[in-house]
Write a protein that holds these residues in place. Structure first.
Motif, short mmCIF file in Angstrom:
data_model
loop_
_atom_site.label_atom_id
_atom_site.label_comp_id
_atom_site.label_asym_id
_atom_site.label_seq_id
_atom_site.Cartn_x
_atom_site.Cartn_y
_atom_site.Cartn_z
N PRO A 72 0.81 -1.22 0.00
CA PRO A 72 0.00 0.00 0.00
C PRO A 72 0.84 1.28 0.00
O PRO A 72 0.31 2.36 -0.23
CB PRO A 72 -0.84 -0.10 1.27
CG PRO A 72 -0.28 -1.19 2.06
CD PRO A 72 0.57 -2.03 1.18
N ILE A 73 2.13 1.15 0.24
CA ILE A 73 3.02 2.31 0.16
C ILE A 73 3.63 2.40 -1.24
O ILE A 73 3.79 3.48 -1.79
CB ILE A 73 4.13 2.20 1.23
CG1 ILE A 73 3.48 2.22 2.61
CG2 ILE A 73 5.14 3.32 1.08
CD1 ILE A 73 4.38 1.79 3.71
N PHE A 122 -5.74 11.14 -9.58
CA PHE A 122 -6.83 10.57 -8.77
C PHE A 122 -6.47 9.18 -8.25
O PHE A 122 -6.74 8.85 -7.09
CB PHE A 122 -8.13 10.52 -9.55
CG PHE A 122 -8.83 11.84 -9.68
CD1 PHE A 122 -9.14 12.60 -8.56
CD2 PHE A 122 -9.19 12.32 -10.93
CE1 PHE A 122 -9.77 13.82 -8.68
CE2 PHE A 122 -9.82 13.54 -11.06
CZ PHE A 122 -10.11 14.30 -9.94
N ALA A 123 -5.88 8.37 -9.10
CA ALA A 123 -5.48 7.02 -8.68
C ALA A 123 -4.47 7.08 -7.54
O ALA A 123 -4.55 6.32 -6.58
CB ALA A 123 -4.91 6.24 -9.86
N ALA A 124 -3.51 8.01 -7.63
CA ALA A 124 -2.51 8.14 -6.58
C ALA A 124 -3.15 8.60 -5.26
O ALA A 124 -2.82 8.08 -4.19
CB ALA A 124 -1.42 9.12 -7.00
N VAL A 125 -4.09 9.54 -5.35
CA VAL A 125 -4.77 10.01 -4.15
C VAL A 125 -5.62 8.90 -3.54
O VAL A 125 -5.60 8.69 -2.31
CB VAL A 125 -5.63 11.27 -4.46
CG1 VAL A 125 -6.54 11.61 -3.30
CG2 VAL A 125 -4.73 12.44 -4.79
N PHE A 126 -6.36 8.17 -4.37
CA PHE A 126 -7.16 7.06 -3.86
C PHE A 126 -6.28 5.99 -3.22
O PHE A 126 -6.62 5.44 -2.18
CB PHE A 126 -8.01 6.43 -4.97
CG PHE A 126 -9.18 7.25 -5.41
CD1 PHE A 126 -9.89 8.03 -4.51
CD2 PHE A 126 -9.58 7.24 -6.73
CE1 PHE A 126 -10.98 8.78 -4.91
CE2 PHE A 126 -10.67 7.99 -7.15
CZ PHE A 126 -11.36 8.76 -6.24
N CYS A 128 -3.32 6.45 -1.88
CA CYS A 128 -2.82 7.00 -0.61
C CYS A 128 -3.88 6.90 0.48
O CYS A 128 -3.59 6.51 1.61
CB CYS A 128 -2.40 8.46 -0.78
SG CYS A 128 -0.85 8.71 -1.62
N LEU A 129 -5.10 7.27 0.14
CA LEU A 129 -6.20 7.20 1.10
C LEU A 129 -6.45 5.76 1.53
O LEU A 129 -6.64 5.48 2.72
CB LEU A 129 -7.47 7.80 0.48
CG LEU A 129 -8.72 7.78 1.33
CD1 LEU A 129 -8.54 8.64 2.56
CD2 LEU A 129 -9.91 8.25 0.53
#
Length: 139
Positions: A72-73, A122-126, A128-129
């Motif tokens: 997940p990182i 958006f994929a990177a933000v999702f 990260c979340l």
């Protein structure tokens, strides 16, 4: 269990956004304005590895600590790398189209580049979340 379900849903949203961005990237690489740049294997590889990392994490995540806890990182880092690499290759074209070469055909070619950039962001933000939520199943 609700946190695991939410984490899985957000991870799957990240996968959908990443795949959509990759499709838009291939579309952009085939446009008249950007076809001379072609595709960058680093962008493609980073997105494919990020999607694989997310899916492995969602389906093979364990309750105990394992090597999979890095996934997940790694996924958002790979997506950000893809975003920045794509932006680096397209920034001169974007600037030229927005200033000197602004016509309907070039703006249409630019749209797929902007869609790909936004989708990777958006994929990177999702991703990260989603890293803050567990997808691990209890035995």
């Amino acid at each position: 269990m609700k946190r695991a379900l939410f984490g899985t849903i957000v991870n799957l949203l990240a996968v959908v956004a990443a795949i959509y961005g990759l499709v838009k990237y291939f579309t952009n690489a085939g446009t008249n304005y950007f076809k001379n740049l072609g595709t960058n294997p680093l962008v493609i590889g980073a997105v494919v590895l990020a999607v694989a990392a997310i899916l492995i994490w969602c389906f093979l995540g364990e309750e105990k600590t394992t090597w999979k806890d890095i996934l997940p990182i790694a996924a958002p880092a790979l997506l950000m790398f893809a975003l920045l690499t794509l932006a680096n290759s397209r920034i001169n074209g974007i600037a030229a189209i927005m200033t000197f070469e602004n016509n309907a055909a070039n703006m249409a070619d630019l749209q797929s580049a902007l869609d790909a950039l936004a989708s990777f962001a958006f994929a990177a933000v999702f991703a990260c979340l989603a890293a803050f939520f567990s997808v691990k199943k209890k035995a």
